[in-house]
Design an enzyme around this catalytic site. Structure first.
Site, PDB file in Angstrom:
ATOM      1  N   LYS A 161       0.835  -1.211   0.000  1.00 24.09           N
ATOM      2  CA  LYS A 161       0.000   0.000   0.000  1.00 24.09           C
ATOM      3  C   LYS A 161       0.869   1.260   0.000  1.00 24.09           C
ATOM      4  O   LYS A 161       0.639   2.180  -0.780  1.00 24.09           O
ATOM      5  CB  LYS A 161      -0.884  -0.007   1.257  1.00 24.09           C
ATOM      6  CG  LYS A 161      -1.464   1.344   1.641  1.00 24.09           C
ATOM      7  CD  LYS A 161      -2.342   1.269   2.858  1.00 24.09           C
ATOM      8  CE  LYS A 161      -1.656   1.567   4.172  1.00 24.09           C
ATOM      9  NZ  LYS A 161      -1.386   2.968   4.460  1.00 24.09           N
ATOM     10  N   ASN A 162       1.879   1.277   0.880  1.00 23.92           N
ATOM     11  CA  ASN A 162       2.647   2.508   1.047  1.00 23.92           C
ATOM     12  C   ASN A 162       3.678   2.728  -0.054  1.00 23.92           C
ATOM     13  O   ASN A 162       4.398   3.722  -0.043  1.00 23.92           O
ATOM     14  CB  ASN A 162       3.305   2.536   2.428  1.00 23.92           C
ATOM     15  CG  ASN A 162       2.256   2.686   3.518  1.00 23.92           C
ATOM     16  OD1 ASN A 162       1.109   3.031   3.225  1.00 23.92           O
ATOM     17  ND2 ASN A 162       2.631   2.399   4.751  1.00 23.92           N
ATOM     18  N   ARG A 218      -2.874  10.124   3.416  1.00 24.97           N
ATOM     19  CA  ARG A 218      -1.701  11.003   3.422  1.00 24.97           C
ATOM     20  C   ARG A 218      -1.274  11.405   2.009  1.00 24.97           C
ATOM     21  O   ARG A 218      -0.298  12.132   1.829  1.00 24.97           O
ATOM     22  CB  ARG A 218      -0.571  10.229   4.133  1.00 24.97           C
ATOM     23  CG  ARG A 218       0.569  11.044   4.665  1.00 24.97           C
ATOM     24  CD  ARG A 218       0.189  11.941   5.802  1.00 24.97           C
ATOM     25  NE  ARG A 218       1.330  12.442   6.540  1.00 24.97           N
ATOM     26  CZ  ARG A 218       1.251  13.358   7.480  1.00 24.97           C
ATOM     27  NH1 ARG A 218       0.080  13.860   7.799  1.00 24.97           N
ATOM     28  NH2 ARG A 218       2.327  13.769   8.114  1.00 24.97           N
ATOM     29  N   ASP A 227      -7.327  17.132  12.179  1.00 25.72           N
ATOM     30  CA  ASP A 227      -8.561  16.374  12.036  1.00 25.72           C
ATOM     31  C   ASP A 227      -8.859  15.632  13.321  1.00 25.72           C
ATOM     32  O   ASP A 227      -8.200  15.801  14.332  1.00 25.72           O
ATOM     33  CB  ASP A 227      -8.503  15.433  10.832  1.00 25.72           C
ATOM     34  CG  ASP A 227      -7.610  14.250  11.055  1.00 25.72           C
ATOM     35  OD1 ASP A 227      -7.352  13.910  12.213  1.00 25.72           O
ATOM     36  OD2 ASP A 227      -7.172  13.653  10.065  1.00 25.72           O
ATOM     37  N   ASP A 240       4.455   0.245  12.421  1.00 25.11           N
ATOM     38  CA  ASP A 240       3.220  -0.426  11.987  1.00 25.11           C
ATOM     39  C   ASP A 240       3.165  -1.899  12.414  1.00 25.11           C
ATOM     40  O   ASP A 240       2.124  -2.540  12.275  1.00 25.11           O
ATOM     41  CB  ASP A 240       3.079  -0.330  10.461  1.00 25.11           C
ATOM     42  CG  ASP A 240       3.076   1.112   9.984  1.00 25.11           C
ATOM     43  OD1 ASP A 240       2.588   1.971  10.730  1.00 25.11           O
ATOM     44  OD2 ASP A 240       3.572   1.371   8.883  1.00 25.11           O
ATOM     45  N   VAL A 294       8.204   6.587  17.026  1.00 28.75           N
ATOM     46  CA  VAL A 294       7.880   7.248  15.754  1.00 28.75           C
ATOM     47  C   VAL A 294       6.663   8.165  15.914  1.00 28.75           C
ATOM     48  O   VAL A 294       6.681   9.324  15.505  1.00 28.75           O
ATOM     49  CB  VAL A 294       7.653   6.207  14.642  1.00 28.75           C
ATOM     50  CG1 VAL A 294       7.280   6.890  13.321  1.00 28.75           C
ATOM     51  CG2 VAL A 294       8.898   5.354  14.449  1.00 28.75           C
TER      52      VAL A 294
HETATM   53  C1  EPZ Z   1       4.258   6.715   6.490  1.00 29.50           C
HETATM   54  O1  EPZ Z   1       3.538   7.787   7.066  1.00 29.50           O
HETATM   55  C2  EPZ Z   1       3.283   5.573   6.368  1.00 29.50           C
HETATM   56  N1  EPZ Z   1       2.124   6.029   5.594  1.00 29.50           N
HETATM   57  C3  EPZ Z   1       2.845   5.099   7.732  1.00 29.50           C
HETATM   58  O2  EPZ Z   1       2.071   3.926   7.550  1.00 29.50           O
HETATM   59  C4  EPZ Z   1       4.065   4.710   8.571  1.00 29.50           C
HETATM   60  O3  EPZ Z   1       3.637   4.410   9.878  1.00 29.50           O
HETATM   61  C5  EPZ Z   1       5.041   5.888   8.612  1.00 29.50           C
HETATM   62  O4  EPZ Z   1       5.382   6.303   7.272  1.00 29.50           O
HETATM   63  C6  EPZ Z   1       6.327   5.523   9.343  1.00 29.50           C
HETATM   64  O5  EPZ Z   1       6.930   4.409   8.745  1.00 29.50           O
HETATM   65  C7  EPZ Z   1       2.189   6.043   4.287  1.00 29.50           C
HETATM   66  O6  EPZ Z   1       3.197   5.703   3.676  1.00 29.50           O
HETATM   67  C8  EPZ Z   1       0.949   6.458   3.570  1.00 29.50           C
HETATM   68  P1  EPZ Z   1       6.365  10.091   8.607  1.00 29.50           P
HETATM   69  P2  EPZ Z   1       4.129   9.262   7.033  1.00 29.50           P
HETATM   70  O7  EPZ Z   1       6.295  11.349   7.835  1.00 29.50           O
HETATM   71  O8  EPZ Z   1       4.855   9.482   5.764  1.00 29.50           O
HETATM   72  C9  EPZ Z   1       6.366  13.284  12.173  1.00 29.50           C
HETATM   73  C10 EPZ Z   1       0.171   2.519   7.865  1.00 29.50           C
HETATM   74  O9  EPZ Z   1      -0.461   1.971   8.794  1.00 29.50           O
HETATM   75  N2  EPZ Z   1       6.353  14.311  11.107  1.00 29.50           N
HETATM   76  O10 EPZ Z   1       7.611   9.294   8.542  1.00 29.50           O
HETATM   77  O11 EPZ Z   1       3.049  10.195   7.373  1.00 29.50           O
HETATM   78  C11 EPZ Z   1       5.039  12.565  12.271  1.00 29.50           C
HETATM   79  O12 EPZ Z   1       4.109  13.290  13.031  1.00 29.50           O
HETATM   80  C12 EPZ Z   1       0.737   3.923   8.045  1.00 29.50           C
HETATM   81  O13 EPZ Z   1       0.314   2.009   6.759  1.00 29.50           O
HETATM   82  C13 EPZ Z   1       6.552  15.630  11.441  1.00 29.50           C
HETATM   83  O14 EPZ Z   1       6.696  15.986  12.609  1.00 29.50           O
HETATM   84  O15 EPZ Z   1       5.166   9.138   8.240  1.00 29.50           O
HETATM   85  C14 EPZ Z   1       5.452  11.269  12.915  1.00 29.50           C
HETATM   86  O16 EPZ Z   1       5.597  11.449  14.294  1.00 29.50           O
HETATM   87  C15 EPZ Z   1       0.414   4.604   9.315  1.00 29.50           C
HETATM   88  N3  EPZ Z   1       6.519  16.577  10.448  1.00 29.50           N
HETATM   89  C16 EPZ Z   1       6.819  10.991  12.298  1.00 29.50           C
HETATM   90  O17 EPZ Z   1       7.279  12.262  11.822  1.00 29.50           O
HETATM   91  C17 EPZ Z   1       6.344  16.238   9.139  1.00 29.50           C
HETATM   92  O18 EPZ Z   1       6.347  17.138   8.277  1.00 29.50           O
HETATM   93  C18 EPZ Z   1       6.818   9.970  11.185  1.00 29.50           C
HETATM   94  O19 EPZ Z   1       6.018  10.427  10.109  1.00 29.50           O
HETATM   95  C19 EPZ Z   1       6.164  14.888   8.810  1.00 29.50           C
HETATM   96  C20 EPZ Z   1       6.170  13.934   9.814  1.00 29.50           C
END
Ligand code: EPZ
Length: 471
Positions: A23-24, A95, A120, A314, A336
């Site tokens: 998916k991702n 996302r 949200d 995850d 994370v």
């Molecule tokens: C991706 O989310 C995945 N989603 C998530 O999978 C996965 O848990 C995550 O990466 C970590 O591996 C998709 O690929 C659609 P991040 P993403 O940006 O890109 C903070 C699932 O169940 N952050 O690495 O949104 C954020 O709040 C999902 O399949 C900032 O602070 O993850 C979090 O604490 C859930 N500022 C951390 O970084 C930003 O601008 C990780 O987020 C961006 C993120």
């Protein structure tokens, strides 16, 4: 919120399934295809809700798409952009819309508008790292409040210029957004402290076939050169390591044996280490991995979720359910997301012995050390889980509830199955084929309001702490 799952547990899962495409990865690949006007053909495309949402979104933008769901083959070509305005109904859907900024900046001089719900129901989900990186490449981006919700307005009327970008945290989405924009930026872009998840490497492989020159260094540096020509692409989507881990844990916890065709060893190293540590069985074969119950499971493990190549956030929720079947106390430190233990209260109601902590229970302090979020837990096992009526709040919590229900001998009724549909291809079919007693039935009207209210309460409680992911 249309269907319910009825599960009567207590049976070992046995048999063979085929892992779906990730998916991702697939959702991002669709967005990446918008960078070019050439045809891209994808294989191993998962038939899941999040791909469907992204397909619809790309169609709105101007893509022509033919998707053979059964064969897992999808062709996309975006000869011309019809619009660079992401329709409001996609805001908050997943996302993906925010990644449209990076891809469209590389394709059009027009203004790009991406509505967002801002904070949200499930938290704020910051995108500051995305925005700062794109601004560093020369994009003008501002957030404007509109009537019902806000929107990001982005443009690069003069084009983008390569830059050196240092991410404060190796965010998956921010890395992807920056890579997407950088392939069209003049000169060279260097991203330091980039995320290097397998799904990002898959995106880079796709972009290389499309015409980009991208280098990934072992020290989290990604170097991208301007792409001047594009080609038609054929790409097989990598396997979903989340799906693989989910079924692996369901197999071991139910004392079963499941062969997962297509499971890739390289993506699962951190996971397999922990499976071995608790006494779970696995065998890596030529075309997949078999997971099985080998001997009494033992707790006493310490898991710290982390960015790749660490233990995935995850995997954490179903692993906690697996640990309900292991003897002894184990510690999980979620580093994370600060608020990813919302599912624990339901597991406790089902009989799990879980205690939550705001401190970092681990060898290192994480980003959330000085905050008041529950981001560590102690789980003691073994415990007997009992069936329950459960409302799913998000995708991975949803699978952990399904697993808990597979362990409880009484019937469990699980609602808000659409979350599972977004990330797990044919969940009911796959579990049934492994011998699970699971049926999917339409939600009776009288239960609809109750389920909505219960979800709303759960979400409202969680949203007091920002950033809980709902996808
Ligand atoms: C991706 O989310 C995945 N989603 C998530 O999978 C996965 O848990 C995550 O990466 C970590 O591996 C998709 O690929 C659609 P991040 P993403 O940006 O890109 C903070 C699932 O169940 N952050 O690495 O949104 C954020 O709040 C999902 O399949 C900032 O602070 O993850 C979090 O604490 C859930 N500022 C951390 O970084 C930003 O601008 C990780 O987020 C961006 C993120």
């Amino acid at each position: 919120m249309t269907d319910l799952l009825k599960i009567r547990g207590g049976k070992p899962l046995e048999g063979k399934i085929k892992a779906a495409g990730a998916k991702n990865a697939m959702t991002k690949l669709l967005v990446a295809s918008l960078l070019s006007d050439k045809k891209c053909t994808f294989y191993n495309v998962p038939d899941i809700g999040d791909v469907e949402i992204t397909v619809n979104l790309c169609r709105e933008i101007g893509s022509e798409i033919a998707w053979d769901r059964k064969a897992g083959v999808l062709e996309i070509v975006t000869r011309e952009l019809k619009t660079s305005y992401v329709p409001q109904r996609y805001s908050g859907s997943n996302r993906i819309p925010i990644l449209m900024i990076g891809a469209l900046l590389g394709r059009t001089d027009e203004d790009i508008i991406v509505p967002t719900l801002g904070g949200d129901l499930l938290g704020m989900r910051p995108v500051d790292l995305h925005i700062h990186a794109l601004q560093k490449l020369g994009a003008k981006i501002e957030y404007r409040n509109m009537k019902k919700e806000g929107a990001y307005f982005a443009q690069a009327h003069q084009g983008l210029d390569g830059a050196v970008i240092q991410l404060n945290y190796p965010s998956v989405g921010a890395t992807e957004n920056t890579v997407l924009a950088a392939v069209r930026a003049r000169g060279t872009t260097v991203i330091k402290n980039a995320a290097i998840e397998p799904e990002i490497v898959d995106l880079i492989l796709f972009l290389q076939k499309l015409g980009a020159n991208i280098m990934v260094d072992a020290d989290r540096t990604i170097c991208i050169q301007q792409m001047t020509r594009t080609f038609e692409v054929e790409h097989t989507v990598l396997t979903d390591r989340n799906e693989v881990a989910s079924y692996a844990m369901a197999a071991i916890s139910t004392k079963g044996r499941v062969f997962i065709e297509g499971a890739e060893h390289l993506q699962m190293i951190a996971f397999l280490n922990k499976i071995r540590e608790i006494g779970g069985g696995f065998h890596v074969a030529k075309n997949g991995i078999e997971f099985f119950y080998d001997k009494e499971l033992k707790g006493g493990v310490h898991i710290e979720t982390d960015v790749h190549p660490g233990f995935m956030t995850d995997w954490q929720q179903p692993f906690v359910v697996l640990l309900t079947q292991a003897k002894g106390a184990s510690v999980i430190h979620e580093t994370v997301y600060e608020n990813r233990f919302g599912y624990a209260s339901t597991l406790k109601e089902m009989g799990a012995d879980i205690e939550l902590f705001t401190q970092c229970l681990g060898n290192k302090s994480c980003r959330f050390a000085s905050q008041s979020h529950h981001h560590s837990l102690v789980i003691k096992g073994p415990c007997t889980l009992k069936g329950s009526q459960i409302v799913i709040p998000d995708l991975r919590a949803g699978f952990s509830y399904v697993m808990a229900a597979l362990l409880a001998p009484e019937e469990s009724i699980i609602s808000h199955v659409d979350y599972l549909d977004r990330g797990y291809e044919d969940l009911t079919g796959k579990l049934s084929s492994l011998g699970a007693d699971i049926t999917r039935v339409p939600l009776p009207k009288k239960h609809l309001e109750k389920a909505k209210a219960s979800l709303h309460n759960m979400v409202a409680a969680q949203s007091k702490e920002p950033c809980a992911p709902n996808y």
